[in-house]
Design an enzyme around this catalytic site. Sequence first.
Site, PDB file in Angstrom:
ATOM      1  N   LYS A 189      -6.996  51.520  40.540  1.00  0.00           N
ATOM      2  CA  LYS A 189      -5.847  51.120  41.332  1.00  0.00           C
ATOM      3  C   LYS A 189      -5.983  51.628  42.784  1.00  0.00           C
ATOM      4  CE  LYS A 189      -3.650  48.844  38.152  1.00  0.00           C
ATOM      5  NZ  LYS A 189      -4.712  48.775  37.127  1.00  0.00           N
TER       6      LYS A 189
HETATM    7  C1  LIG Z   1      -0.028  44.410  36.248  1.00  0.00           C
HETATM    8  C2  LIG Z   1      -0.312  45.639  35.451  1.00  0.00           C
HETATM    9  N1  LIG Z   1       0.670  46.194  34.731  1.00  0.00           N
HETATM   10  C3  LIG Z   1       0.458  47.303  34.002  1.00  0.00           C
HETATM   11  C4  LIG Z   1      -0.780  47.924  33.977  1.00  0.00           C
HETATM   12  C5  LIG Z   1      -0.996  49.114  33.098  1.00  0.00           C
HETATM   13  O1  LIG Z   1      -1.429  50.240  33.774  1.00  0.00           O
HETATM   14  P1  LIG Z   1      -2.282  51.361  33.028  1.00  0.00           P
HETATM   15  O2  LIG Z   1      -3.689  50.884  32.913  1.00  0.00           O
HETATM   16  O3  LIG Z   1      -2.171  52.547  33.917  1.00  0.00           O
HETATM   17  O4  LIG Z   1      -1.654  51.593  31.712  1.00  0.00           O
HETATM   18  C6  LIG Z   1      -1.833  47.371  34.712  1.00  0.00           C
HETATM   19  C7  LIG Z   1      -3.175  47.987  34.684  1.00  0.00           C
HETATM   20  O5  LIG Z   1      -4.166  47.387  35.045  1.00  0.00           O
HETATM   21  C8  LIG Z   1      -1.596  46.192  35.460  1.00  0.00           C
HETATM   22  O6  LIG Z   1      -2.571  45.615  36.160  1.00  0.00           O
END
Ligand SMILES: Cc1ncc(COP(=O)(O)O)c(C=O)c1O
Length: 451
Positions: free
Chosen positions: A231
Amino acid sequence: MAVNNRLNPNQPLTCTGSDVLFNFAELRTCLPDAGYRLLTTNYITMPGYELGGAEERKELQDVLDNGILMRYGFDGPRKGIWKSKELEKEICKVFGCNHAQLVSSGTAALTTAMGALGIGYGDEVIMPSFTFVASFEAVLSVGAIPVLVDVDDTLTLDPVAVRAAITPKTKCIMPVHMCGSMADLDALQQICKENNLLLLEDACQSIGASFKGKQLGTIGDAGTFSFDFVKTMTCGEGGVVMTNREDVYINSDGYTDHGHDHKGVDRGADLHPFVGYNFRISELHAAVGLAQIGKLPKVLELQKKNQAQLKNILSQIPEISFRRIPDPQGDSCTFLSWFLPTEEITRAVVTELKAQSILAGNFYWFDNNWHYIRKWDHLKNGKTLHALSPEHKAAVMHHANKNFGPSDAIMGRCISTAIGLLWTSEQINEKGEKIIAAIRKVLKQNSVVSA
Ligand SMILES: Cc1ncc(COP(=O)(O)O)c(C=O)c1O
Protein backbone atom coordinates in the site's frame (compact mmCIF):
# COMPACT_ATOMS: atom_id res chain seq x y z
CA MET A 1 15.53 -12.56 -8.02
CA ALA A 2 17.46 -12.47 -11.23
CA VAL A 3 20.05 -9.80 -10.49
CA ASN A 4 23.35 -9.77 -12.25
CA ASN A 5 26.55 -7.75 -12.00
CA ARG A 6 25.94 -6.70 -8.43
CA LEU A 7 29.63 -6.35 -7.78
CA ASN A 8 30.70 -4.53 -10.90
CA PRO A 9 29.63 -0.88 -10.88
CA ASN A 10 30.60 -0.44 -14.50
CA GLN A 11 28.04 -2.93 -15.68
CA PRO A 12 24.31 -2.31 -15.67
CA LEU A 13 22.30 -4.03 -12.98
CA THR A 14 19.39 -6.00 -14.36
CA CYS A 15 16.59 -7.89 -12.75
CA THR A 16 13.31 -9.44 -13.74
CA GLY A 17 10.20 -7.40 -13.03
CA SER A 18 7.83 -9.41 -10.87
CA ASP A 19 10.52 -10.75 -8.56
CA VAL A 20 11.38 -7.30 -7.38
CA LEU A 21 8.44 -6.94 -5.04
CA PHE A 22 9.72 -9.53 -2.64
CA ASN A 23 13.37 -8.61 -2.83
CA PHE A 24 13.15 -4.91 -3.17
CA ALA A 25 14.93 -4.11 0.08
CA GLU A 26 17.85 -6.26 -0.99
CA LEU A 27 17.89 -4.66 -4.41
CA ARG A 28 17.91 -1.15 -3.01
CA THR A 29 20.99 -1.81 -0.93
CA CYS A 30 23.06 -2.18 -4.07
CA LEU A 31 21.58 0.75 -5.99
CA PRO A 32 23.21 3.83 -4.51
CA ASP A 33 26.69 2.66 -5.46
CA ALA A 34 28.14 4.49 -8.41
CA GLY A 35 27.11 3.05 -11.72
CA TYR A 36 24.08 1.16 -10.49
CA ARG A 37 20.57 2.02 -11.46
CA LEU A 38 17.30 0.18 -11.49
CA LEU A 39 16.71 -0.88 -15.07
CA THR A 40 13.25 -2.30 -14.68
CA THR A 41 10.17 -0.13 -14.30
CA ASN A 42 7.87 -3.10 -14.13
CA TYR A 43 7.57 -3.88 -10.45
CA ILE A 44 4.24 -4.47 -8.81
CA THR A 45 3.43 -1.71 -6.46
CA MET A 46 1.41 0.73 -4.41
CA PRO A 47 4.75 1.75 -3.32
CA GLY A 48 5.24 2.89 0.32
CA TYR A 49 7.89 0.20 0.69
CA GLU A 50 10.02 1.77 -2.02
CA LEU A 51 11.11 4.53 0.36
CA GLY A 52 11.71 2.25 3.35
CA GLY A 53 15.00 2.78 5.15
CA ALA A 54 16.71 4.32 8.17
CA GLU A 55 13.58 6.02 9.52
CA GLU A 56 11.67 2.72 9.78
CA ARG A 57 14.69 1.08 11.43
CA LYS A 58 14.93 3.88 14.01
CA GLU A 59 11.26 3.62 14.97
CA LEU A 60 11.50 -0.16 15.21
CA GLN A 61 14.62 0.09 17.32
CA ASP A 62 12.78 2.26 19.88
CA VAL A 63 10.28 -0.56 20.37
CA LEU A 64 12.90 -3.29 20.46
CA ASP A 65 14.95 -1.34 22.98
CA ASN A 66 12.18 -1.19 25.55
CA GLY A 67 10.92 -4.65 24.66
CA ILE A 68 7.17 -3.93 24.84
CA LEU A 69 5.68 -5.17 21.59
CA MET A 70 2.01 -4.90 22.60
CA ARG A 71 0.04 -1.69 22.24
CA TYR A 72 -1.90 -1.93 25.52
CA GLY A 73 -0.71 -2.13 29.11
CA PHE A 74 2.82 -2.43 30.51
CA ASP A 75 2.69 1.30 31.29
CA GLY A 76 5.82 1.34 33.46
CA PRO A 77 8.29 -0.79 31.49
CA ARG A 78 7.47 0.85 28.16
CA LYS A 79 9.13 4.09 29.26
CA GLY A 80 6.65 6.35 27.54
CA ILE A 81 6.87 4.61 24.14
CA TRP A 82 3.39 4.22 22.66
CA LYS A 83 3.90 3.86 18.90
CA SER A 84 0.30 2.86 18.13
CA LYS A 85 -1.17 5.79 20.03
CA GLU A 86 1.35 8.11 18.39
CA LEU A 87 0.45 6.85 14.93
CA GLU A 88 -3.28 7.21 15.63
CA LYS A 89 -2.70 10.85 16.57
CA GLU A 90 -0.67 11.41 13.41
CA ILE A 91 -3.38 9.81 11.27
CA CYS A 92 -6.01 12.17 12.75
CA LYS A 93 -3.72 15.13 12.05
CA VAL A 94 -2.56 14.17 8.56
CA PHE A 95 -5.90 12.97 7.21
CA GLY A 96 -8.15 15.31 9.17
CA CYS A 97 -10.47 13.08 11.18
CA ASN A 98 -11.52 13.10 14.81
CA HIS A 99 -10.66 9.48 15.61
CA ALA A 100 -8.43 6.70 14.34
CA GLN A 101 -8.35 3.08 15.56
CA LEU A 102 -5.39 1.07 14.34
CA VAL A 103 -5.96 -2.61 13.63
CA SER A 104 -4.05 -5.61 12.28
CA SER A 105 -5.12 -5.30 8.62
CA GLY A 106 -7.38 -3.51 6.17
CA THR A 107 -9.72 -6.50 6.29
CA ALA A 108 -9.90 -6.20 10.09
CA ALA A 109 -10.54 -2.46 9.68
CA LEU A 110 -13.53 -3.10 7.40
CA THR A 111 -14.91 -5.80 9.70
CA THR A 112 -14.45 -3.54 12.70
CA ALA A 113 -16.13 -0.61 10.96
CA MET A 114 -19.11 -2.81 10.08
CA GLY A 115 -19.42 -4.02 13.66
CA ALA A 116 -18.97 -0.51 15.04
CA LEU A 117 -21.68 0.83 12.72
CA GLY A 118 -24.08 -1.89 13.84
CA ILE A 119 -24.20 -3.67 10.47
CA GLY A 120 -25.12 -7.33 10.89
CA TYR A 121 -27.65 -10.10 10.41
CA GLY A 122 -29.92 -9.58 7.41
CA ASP A 123 -28.52 -6.16 6.50
CA GLU A 124 -27.58 -5.45 2.90
CA VAL A 125 -24.39 -3.60 2.07
CA ILE A 126 -24.17 -2.19 -1.46
CA MET A 127 -20.64 -2.53 -2.82
CA PRO A 128 -18.93 -2.59 -6.23
CA SER A 129 -18.18 -5.54 -8.50
CA PHE A 130 -14.58 -4.32 -8.81
CA THR A 131 -12.69 -4.31 -5.51
CA PHE A 132 -10.49 -6.67 -3.52
CA VAL A 133 -12.06 -9.82 -2.05
CA ALA A 134 -11.58 -8.39 1.47
CA SER A 135 -14.48 -5.97 0.92
CA PHE A 136 -17.08 -8.75 0.67
CA GLU A 137 -15.26 -10.93 3.20
CA ALA A 138 -15.84 -8.22 5.81
CA VAL A 139 -19.55 -7.96 4.96
CA LEU A 140 -19.93 -11.74 5.25
CA SER A 141 -18.05 -11.88 8.53
CA VAL A 142 -20.64 -9.74 10.33
CA GLY A 143 -23.53 -11.78 8.90
CA ALA A 144 -24.58 -9.16 6.35
CA ILE A 145 -25.24 -9.57 2.63
CA PRO A 146 -22.88 -8.12 0.03
CA VAL A 147 -25.05 -6.61 -2.71
CA LEU A 148 -22.65 -6.29 -5.62
CA VAL A 149 -23.51 -3.66 -8.19
CA ASP A 150 -21.95 -2.36 -11.38
CA VAL A 151 -19.05 0.05 -11.68
CA ASP A 152 -18.84 2.84 -14.24
CA ASP A 153 -15.87 4.56 -15.88
CA THR A 154 -14.73 5.88 -12.48
CA LEU A 155 -13.93 2.18 -11.77
CA THR A 156 -16.08 2.59 -8.67
CA LEU A 157 -19.78 2.40 -7.80
CA ASP A 158 -22.15 3.58 -10.51
CA PRO A 159 -24.65 5.78 -8.60
CA VAL A 160 -27.48 4.73 -10.95
CA ALA A 161 -26.81 1.05 -10.17
CA VAL A 162 -26.67 1.89 -6.46
CA ARG A 163 -30.11 3.53 -6.53
CA ALA A 164 -31.55 0.55 -8.37
CA ALA A 165 -30.17 -1.87 -5.73
CA ILE A 166 -31.71 -0.21 -2.66
CA THR A 167 -34.27 -2.31 -0.77
CA PRO A 168 -35.81 -2.01 2.70
CA LYS A 169 -32.91 -4.19 3.96
CA THR A 170 -30.18 -1.85 2.69
CA LYS A 171 -28.19 -0.47 5.61
CA CYS A 172 -24.98 0.81 4.10
CA ILE A 173 -23.32 1.91 0.89
CA MET A 174 -19.67 0.96 0.71
CA PRO A 175 -17.80 2.65 -2.12
CA VAL A 176 -14.33 1.27 -2.74
CA HIS A 177 -11.95 3.97 -3.89
CA MET A 178 -9.95 1.69 -6.14
CA CYS A 179 -6.47 2.22 -7.54
CA GLY A 180 -5.74 5.50 -5.78
CA SER A 181 -8.77 7.47 -6.88
CA MET A 182 -12.30 8.21 -5.79
CA ALA A 183 -15.93 7.27 -6.23
CA ASP A 184 -18.48 9.95 -7.06
CA LEU A 185 -18.98 10.88 -3.42
CA ASP A 186 -21.38 13.78 -4.10
CA ALA A 187 -23.84 11.39 -5.71
CA LEU A 188 -23.35 8.63 -3.13
CA GLN A 189 -23.68 11.00 -0.16
CA GLN A 190 -26.90 12.31 -1.67
CA ILE A 191 -28.27 8.77 -2.02
CA CYS A 192 -27.33 8.00 1.60
CA LYS A 193 -29.05 11.16 2.79
CA GLU A 194 -32.24 10.53 0.84
CA ASN A 195 -32.47 6.92 2.02
CA ASN A 196 -31.03 7.26 5.53
CA LEU A 197 -28.13 4.91 4.81
CA LEU A 198 -24.66 4.62 6.28
CA LEU A 199 -21.64 5.48 4.13
CA LEU A 200 -18.56 3.34 4.77
CA GLU A 201 -15.56 4.16 2.58
CA ASP A 202 -13.17 1.35 1.73
CA ALA A 203 -10.23 3.64 1.08
CA CYS A 204 -7.65 0.86 1.53
CA GLN A 205 -6.15 1.58 -1.90
CA SER A 206 -6.37 5.36 -1.83
CA ILE A 207 -4.27 6.63 1.06
CA GLY A 208 -3.57 10.32 0.50
CA ALA A 209 -6.28 10.82 -2.14
CA SER A 210 -8.98 13.41 -1.51
CA PHE A 211 -12.37 14.56 -2.72
CA LYS A 212 -13.09 18.30 -2.78
CA GLY A 213 -10.44 18.96 -0.15
CA LYS A 214 -11.35 16.14 2.23
CA GLN A 215 -9.23 13.02 2.53
CA LEU A 216 -10.83 9.80 1.29
CA GLY A 217 -11.73 7.61 4.25
CA THR A 218 -12.75 10.57 6.41
CA ILE A 219 -15.91 11.60 4.56
CA GLY A 220 -18.40 8.84 5.40
CA ASP A 221 -19.63 7.55 8.77
CA ALA A 222 -16.38 5.59 8.80
CA GLY A 223 -13.52 4.84 6.43
CA THR A 224 -10.65 2.39 6.30
CA PHE A 225 -7.06 2.17 5.09
CA SER A 226 -4.91 -0.91 4.66
CA PHE A 227 -1.25 -0.68 5.58
CA ASP A 228 -0.27 -4.05 4.14
CA PHE A 229 3.02 -4.34 2.33
CA VAL A 230 1.84 -3.12 -1.07
CA LYS A 231 0.00 0.00 0.00
CA THR A 232 0.93 3.66 -0.45
CA MET A 233 1.98 3.68 3.18
CA THR A 234 2.82 0.38 4.86
CA CYS A 235 3.22 -1.09 8.34
CA GLY A 236 4.14 -4.49 6.87
CA GLU A 237 0.62 -5.48 7.93
CA GLY A 238 -1.97 -3.18 9.46
CA GLY A 239 -5.00 -1.02 8.91
CA VAL A 240 -7.05 1.75 10.44
CA VAL A 241 -10.67 2.74 11.00
CA MET A 242 -11.18 6.50 10.75
CA THR A 243 -14.32 8.27 11.84
CA ASN A 244 -15.63 11.59 13.03
CA ARG A 245 -18.29 9.85 15.14
CA GLU A 246 -17.33 9.26 18.75
CA ASP A 247 -19.74 6.32 19.12
CA VAL A 248 -18.17 4.56 16.13
CA TYR A 249 -14.71 5.14 17.56
CA ILE A 250 -15.62 3.80 21.02
CA ASN A 251 -17.15 0.72 19.44
CA SER A 252 -14.08 0.20 17.22
CA ASP A 253 -11.72 0.58 20.16
CA GLY A 254 -13.46 -2.16 22.14
CA TYR A 255 -14.29 -4.44 19.21
CA THR A 256 -10.64 -4.79 18.21
CA ASP A 257 -9.56 -5.78 21.73
CA HIS A 258 -12.02 -8.40 23.02
CA GLY A 259 -14.55 -5.75 24.01
CA HIS A 260 -12.28 -4.06 26.59
CA ASP A 261 -13.62 -0.67 27.60
CA HIS A 262 -10.07 0.68 28.12
CA LYS A 263 -11.31 2.96 30.87
CA GLY A 264 -8.72 2.36 33.56
CA VAL A 265 -5.02 1.58 33.73
CA ASP A 266 -5.55 -2.00 34.93
CA ARG A 267 -6.24 -4.10 31.85
CA GLY A 268 -7.40 -7.01 34.02
CA ALA A 269 -10.11 -4.84 35.56
CA ASP A 270 -11.53 -3.55 32.27
CA LEU A 271 -15.23 -4.13 31.71
CA HIS A 272 -16.59 -5.66 28.49
CA PRO A 273 -19.73 -3.83 27.43
CA PHE A 274 -19.98 -6.02 24.31
CA VAL A 275 -18.28 -8.98 22.65
CA GLY A 276 -15.14 -8.15 20.69
CA TYR A 277 -12.24 -9.89 18.98
CA ASN A 278 -8.50 -9.49 18.69
CA PHE A 279 -7.73 -7.29 15.70
CA ARG A 280 -4.92 -5.43 17.50
CA ILE A 281 -1.92 -3.98 15.72
CA SER A 282 1.49 -4.57 17.33
CA GLU A 283 3.87 -1.83 18.36
CA LEU A 284 6.37 -3.08 15.79
CA HIS A 285 3.95 -2.60 12.93
CA ALA A 286 2.83 0.79 14.22
CA ALA A 287 6.48 1.86 14.46
CA VAL A 288 6.98 1.18 10.76
CA GLY A 289 3.81 3.15 10.01
CA LEU A 290 5.05 6.13 11.99
CA ALA A 291 8.11 6.39 9.76
CA GLN A 292 6.03 5.84 6.65
CA ILE A 293 3.43 8.50 7.38
CA GLY A 294 6.20 11.09 7.42
CA LYS A 295 7.12 10.04 3.90
CA LEU A 296 3.62 10.25 2.50
CA PRO A 297 3.97 13.78 1.05
CA LYS A 298 7.07 12.67 -0.85
CA VAL A 299 5.34 9.49 -2.06
CA LEU A 300 2.37 11.49 -3.36
CA GLU A 301 4.59 14.09 -5.01
CA LEU A 302 6.55 11.41 -6.89
CA GLN A 303 3.41 9.51 -7.89
CA LYS A 304 1.79 12.64 -9.29
CA LYS A 305 4.87 13.63 -11.24
CA ASN A 306 5.49 10.17 -12.68
CA GLN A 307 1.85 9.53 -13.49
CA ALA A 308 1.56 12.86 -15.35
CA GLN A 309 4.59 12.03 -17.49
CA LEU A 310 3.31 8.58 -18.38
CA LYS A 311 -0.18 9.89 -19.10
CA ASN A 312 1.28 12.44 -21.47
CA ILE A 313 2.90 9.69 -23.49
CA LEU A 314 -0.18 7.44 -23.59
CA SER A 315 -2.31 10.43 -24.60
CA GLN A 316 -0.59 10.35 -28.00
CA ILE A 317 -2.90 7.48 -28.92
CA PRO A 318 -6.36 8.87 -29.67
CA GLU A 319 -7.99 5.47 -29.16
CA ILE A 320 -6.96 5.50 -25.48
CA SER A 321 -9.30 7.11 -22.97
CA PHE A 322 -8.62 7.51 -19.28
CA ARG A 323 -10.49 6.70 -16.10
CA ARG A 324 -12.98 9.43 -15.10
CA ILE A 325 -11.84 11.06 -11.86
CA PRO A 326 -14.63 12.96 -10.07
CA ASP A 327 -12.06 15.34 -8.52
CA PRO A 328 -8.84 15.19 -10.56
CA GLN A 329 -6.95 17.27 -7.97
CA GLY A 330 -7.59 14.54 -5.43
CA ASP A 331 -6.13 11.60 -7.39
CA SER A 332 -3.26 10.05 -5.42
CA CYS A 333 -1.89 8.83 -8.78
CA THR A 334 -0.94 5.41 -7.49
CA PHE A 335 -2.05 4.02 -10.84
CA LEU A 336 -2.79 5.31 -14.30
CA SER A 337 -5.94 3.54 -15.48
CA TRP A 338 -6.77 3.62 -19.19
CA PHE A 339 -9.25 2.13 -21.62
CA LEU A 340 -8.96 0.74 -25.13
CA PRO A 341 -11.88 0.68 -27.59
CA THR A 342 -12.88 -3.00 -27.21
CA GLU A 343 -12.23 -6.04 -25.04
CA GLU A 344 -10.75 -7.82 -28.07
CA ILE A 345 -8.19 -5.07 -28.64
CA THR A 346 -7.41 -4.85 -24.93
CA ARG A 347 -6.75 -8.59 -24.75
CA ALA A 348 -4.51 -8.36 -27.82
CA VAL A 349 -2.56 -5.49 -26.20
CA VAL A 350 -2.14 -7.50 -22.99
CA THR A 351 -0.84 -10.43 -25.09
CA GLU A 352 1.56 -8.13 -26.94
CA LEU A 353 2.86 -6.54 -23.71
CA LYS A 354 3.43 -10.03 -22.33
CA ALA A 355 5.22 -11.18 -25.49
CA GLN A 356 7.52 -8.19 -25.16
CA SER A 357 8.07 -8.87 -21.40
CA ILE A 358 6.64 -5.49 -20.45
CA LEU A 359 3.33 -6.60 -18.98
CA ALA A 360 4.43 -6.64 -15.31
CA GLY A 361 3.06 -3.59 -13.53
CA ASN A 362 0.16 -3.32 -16.03
CA PHE A 363 -2.97 -4.90 -14.56
CA TYR A 364 -5.80 -6.36 -16.60
CA TRP A 365 -8.25 -6.67 -13.73
CA PHE A 366 -10.89 -8.39 -15.88
CA ASP A 367 -8.89 -11.64 -15.68
CA ASN A 368 -7.66 -11.11 -12.13
CA ASN A 369 -8.71 -13.65 -9.47
CA TRP A 370 -8.71 -11.21 -6.55
CA HIS A 371 -10.26 -8.07 -7.85
CA TYR A 372 -13.21 -8.66 -10.12
CA ILE A 373 -16.50 -10.54 -9.73
CA ARG A 374 -15.94 -12.58 -12.91
CA LYS A 375 -13.42 -14.85 -11.17
CA TRP A 376 -14.94 -14.99 -7.68
CA ASP A 377 -16.20 -18.56 -8.02
CA HIS A 378 -15.89 -19.19 -4.30
CA LEU A 379 -18.36 -16.39 -3.62
CA LYS A 380 -20.65 -17.35 -6.49
CA ASN A 381 -20.77 -20.91 -5.15
CA GLY A 382 -21.17 -19.82 -1.52
CA LYS A 383 -18.07 -21.79 -0.49
CA THR A 384 -17.36 -21.09 3.17
CA LEU A 385 -15.68 -23.35 5.70
CA HIS A 386 -18.23 -22.54 8.37
CA ALA A 387 -21.90 -23.01 7.55
CA LEU A 388 -23.96 -19.96 6.65
CA SER A 389 -27.66 -19.95 7.41
CA PRO A 390 -29.57 -21.16 4.32
CA GLU A 391 -31.19 -17.72 3.79
CA HIS A 392 -27.85 -15.95 4.12
CA LYS A 393 -26.14 -18.30 1.69
CA ALA A 394 -28.98 -18.02 -0.83
CA ALA A 395 -28.93 -14.22 -0.68
CA VAL A 396 -25.15 -14.06 -1.04
CA MET A 397 -25.19 -16.39 -4.03
CA HIS A 398 -28.09 -14.57 -5.64
CA HIS A 399 -26.24 -11.26 -5.61
CA ALA A 400 -22.91 -12.77 -6.72
CA ASN A 401 -24.51 -14.49 -9.71
CA LYS A 402 -26.31 -11.49 -11.19
CA ASN A 403 -25.49 -10.16 -14.64
CA PHE A 404 -22.67 -7.61 -14.51
CA GLY A 405 -22.74 -6.67 -18.20
CA PRO A 406 -22.11 -2.93 -17.66
CA SER A 407 -19.13 -3.72 -15.39
CA ASP A 408 -17.78 -6.22 -17.95
CA ALA A 409 -18.02 -3.54 -20.64
CA ILE A 410 -15.80 -1.28 -18.51
CA MET A 411 -13.39 -3.77 -16.96
CA GLY A 412 -12.88 -5.74 -20.18
CA ARG A 413 -11.32 -2.61 -21.71
CA CYS A 414 -9.33 -1.36 -18.74
CA ILE A 415 -5.63 -1.62 -17.96
CA SER A 416 -4.14 -0.01 -14.84
CA THR A 417 -0.46 0.82 -14.83
CA ALA A 418 1.11 0.95 -11.37
CA ILE A 419 3.24 4.05 -10.84
CA GLY A 420 6.72 3.60 -9.34
CA LEU A 421 8.41 6.14 -7.12
CA LEU A 422 11.99 5.50 -8.17
CA TRP A 423 11.50 5.67 -11.91
CA THR A 424 13.72 8.14 -13.68
CA SER A 425 12.32 10.43 -16.34
CA GLU A 426 14.21 8.45 -19.02
CA GLN A 427 12.76 5.19 -17.72
CA ILE A 428 9.23 6.57 -17.88
CA ASN A 429 9.79 7.72 -21.46
CA GLU A 430 11.17 4.31 -22.36
CA LYS A 431 8.31 2.49 -20.66
CA GLY A 432 5.65 4.75 -22.20
CA GLU A 433 7.15 4.53 -25.69
CA LYS A 434 7.28 0.73 -25.50
CA ILE A 435 3.66 0.56 -24.38
CA ILE A 436 2.39 2.85 -27.13
CA ALA A 437 4.43 1.00 -29.76
CA ALA A 438 2.76 -2.25 -28.65
CA ILE A 439 -0.67 -0.59 -28.76
CA ARG A 440 -0.06 0.88 -32.22
CA LYS A 441 0.99 -2.54 -33.49
CA VAL A 442 -2.24 -4.11 -32.19
CA LEU A 443 -4.42 -1.29 -33.52
CA LYS A 444 -2.85 -1.68 -36.93
CA GLN A 445 -3.37 -5.44 -36.88
CA ASN A 446 -7.01 -4.79 -36.02
CA SER A 447 -7.31 -2.20 -38.79
CA VAL A 448 -7.95 0.60 -36.32
CA VAL A 449 -6.40 3.79 -37.70
CA SER A 450 -4.24 5.51 -35.09
CA ALA A 451 -2.64 8.92 -35.48
C1 LIG B 1 -9.82 -2.32 -1.68
C2 LIG B 1 -9.23 -3.12 -0.57
N1 LIG B 1 -9.94 -3.34 0.54
C3 LIG B 1 -9.44 -4.05 1.57
C4 LIG B 1 -8.17 -4.58 1.52
C5 LIG B 1 -7.67 -5.43 2.65
O1 LIG B 1 -6.51 -4.97 3.23
P1 LIG B 1 -5.51 -5.97 3.97
O2 LIG B 1 -4.72 -6.69 2.93
O3 LIG B 1 -4.66 -5.08 4.80
O4 LIG B 1 -6.33 -6.88 4.79
C6 LIG B 1 -7.39 -4.39 0.37
C7 LIG B 1 -6.04 -4.96 0.27
O5 LIG B 1 -5.46 -5.08 -0.79
C8 LIG B 1 -7.94 -3.65 -0.70
O6 LIG B 1 -7.25 -3.45 -1.83
